[in-house]
Design a protein around this motif. Structure first.
Motif, mmCIF file in Angstrom:
data_model
loop_
_atom_site.group_PDB
_atom_site.id
_atom_site.type_symbol
_atom_site.label_atom_id
_atom_site.label_comp_id
_atom_site.label_asym_id
_atom_site.label_seq_id
_atom_site.Cartn_x
_atom_site.Cartn_y
_atom_site.Cartn_z
ATOM 1 N N LEU A 109 0.827 -1.207 0.000
ATOM 2 C CA LEU A 109 0.000 0.000 0.000
ATOM 3 C C LEU A 109 0.859 1.254 0.000
ATOM 4 O O LEU A 109 0.580 2.218 -0.718
ATOM 5 N N GLN A 110 1.916 1.242 0.799
ATOM 6 C CA GLN A 110 2.797 2.398 0.845
ATOM 7 C C GLN A 110 3.481 2.628 -0.501
ATOM 8 O O GLN A 110 3.623 3.763 -0.956
ATOM 9 N N ARG A 111 3.884 1.533 -1.141
ATOM 10 C CA ARG A 111 4.518 1.677 -2.457
ATOM 11 C C ARG A 111 3.531 2.238 -3.475
ATOM 12 O O ARG A 111 3.883 3.085 -4.300
ATOM 13 N N ALA A 112 2.277 1.752 -3.409
ATOM 14 C CA ALA A 112 1.265 2.257 -4.339
ATOM 15 C C ALA A 112 0.993 3.738 -4.107
ATOM 16 O O ALA A 112 0.859 4.518 -5.058
ATOM 17 N N GLN A 157 3.842 5.802 -5.463
ATOM 18 C CA GLN A 157 3.772 5.919 -6.915
ATOM 19 C C GLN A 157 2.676 6.895 -7.334
ATOM 20 O O GLN A 157 2.840 7.667 -8.285
ATOM 21 N N PHE A 158 1.535 6.858 -6.609
ATOM 22 C CA PHE A 158 0.444 7.772 -6.938
ATOM 23 C C PHE A 158 0.858 9.221 -6.733
ATOM 24 O O PHE A 158 0.624 10.076 -7.594
ATOM 25 N N TRP A 159 1.469 9.519 -5.587
ATOM 26 C CA TRP A 159 1.875 10.897 -5.323
ATOM 27 C C TRP A 159 2.981 11.343 -6.267
ATOM 28 O O TRP A 159 3.046 12.521 -6.641
ATOM 29 N N ALA A 195 2.547 14.577 -8.566
ATOM 30 C CA ALA A 195 3.580 15.609 -8.633
ATOM 31 C C ALA A 195 4.036 15.828 -10.069
ATOM 32 O O ALA A 195 4.264 16.968 -10.500
ATOM 33 N N GLY A 196 4.143 14.737 -10.829
ATOM 34 C CA GLY A 196 4.531 14.876 -12.226
ATOM 35 C C GLY A 196 3.498 15.634 -13.040
ATOM 36 O O GLY A 196 3.837 16.452 -13.902
#
Length: 229
Positions: A49-52, A55-57, A61-62
């Motif tokens: 969950l933390q990795r997901a 990646q979402f944030w 940001a991108g």
């Protein structure tokens, strides 16, 4: 002799199995990967969950970075555009109000409090009228009209029926009252779904219609209009 002795010593070392080890690259890499895959090296790794989320944030940001680069004035220009969009949305909301449902086909005439008789709906309507709650009185009187027609078997009891549907169906067996039934259904829809408030005249109109329908003779199949009454 010393040279011969050195050669002899080297031969003895080789014979004893002390050959220098030169591990090939592929087995060495596999050994390193096997070692690093042990749980002791991953105790502090982020979970799925933390990795997901990371990646979402990173993606968010991108997106903002790309938008800021494309907007005039960079990040400051993007902030101004966001404020303008929010202001326009607030102005539209204030101007148009809360969006109303665009369709009434799913708006049932009766609520989910359980079936009540026509007499009960009439009593509730009279109680609301006595308290000058004309909107609620109109709603209950329309329900009394439809329930009365169901009790007389002029309408088939059907859950989910709307006021418009009830008026159209009742008009086929009570053609002399078709226009007033449709007007009553519109009054019900206006106060129930259109946000309008009813007045005394609207309630008295439905009350009179209810009393007249109670005495009206239906148009039976195979009977002409001239034969009724």
């Amino acid at each position: 002799m010393s040279g011969a002795g050195g050669i002899t010593g080297a031969q003895q070392d080789i014979a004893a199995g002390d050959i220098p080890v030169d591990t090939p690259r592929l087995p060495a890499r596999e050994a390193a990967e096997s070692e690093l895959s042990k749980p002791m090296y991953h105790e502090n790794d982020p979970n799925f969950l933390q990795r997901a989320l990371n990646q979402f944030w990173d993606w968010v940001a991108g997106v903002f970075d790309a938008a800021a680069g494309a907007a005039p004035g960079g990040p400051a220009g993007l902030a101004v555009l966001v404020v303008i969009v929010i202001g326009l949305a607030a102005a539209l909301w204030w101007r148009l109000g809360t969006p109303q449902r665009s369709t009434r086909s799913t708006d049932a005439l009766f609520d989910s409090t359980g079936p009540r008789s026509a007499a009960q709906h009439r009593a509730a309507a009279e109680a609301h009228a006595a308290a000058l709650r004309w909107t609620e009185a109109v709603q209950e009187r329309m329900r009394a009209i439809v329930r009365s027609l169901e009790e007389r078997a002029l309408l088939d009891p059907r859950p989910g029926r709307t006021a418009d549907e009830a008026a159209a169906e009742a008009g086929r067996t009570l053609p002399e009252h078709t226009a007033r039934l449709r007007a009553a259904a519109r009054s019900f829809d206006d106060v129930t779904y259109g946000g309008r408030t009813a007045g005394q005249s609207a309630y008295l109109s439905l009350r009179t219609l209810d009393l007249e329908l109670d005495e009206a003779k239906p148009l039976l199949p195979g009977t002409s209009r001239g034969a009724t009454g």
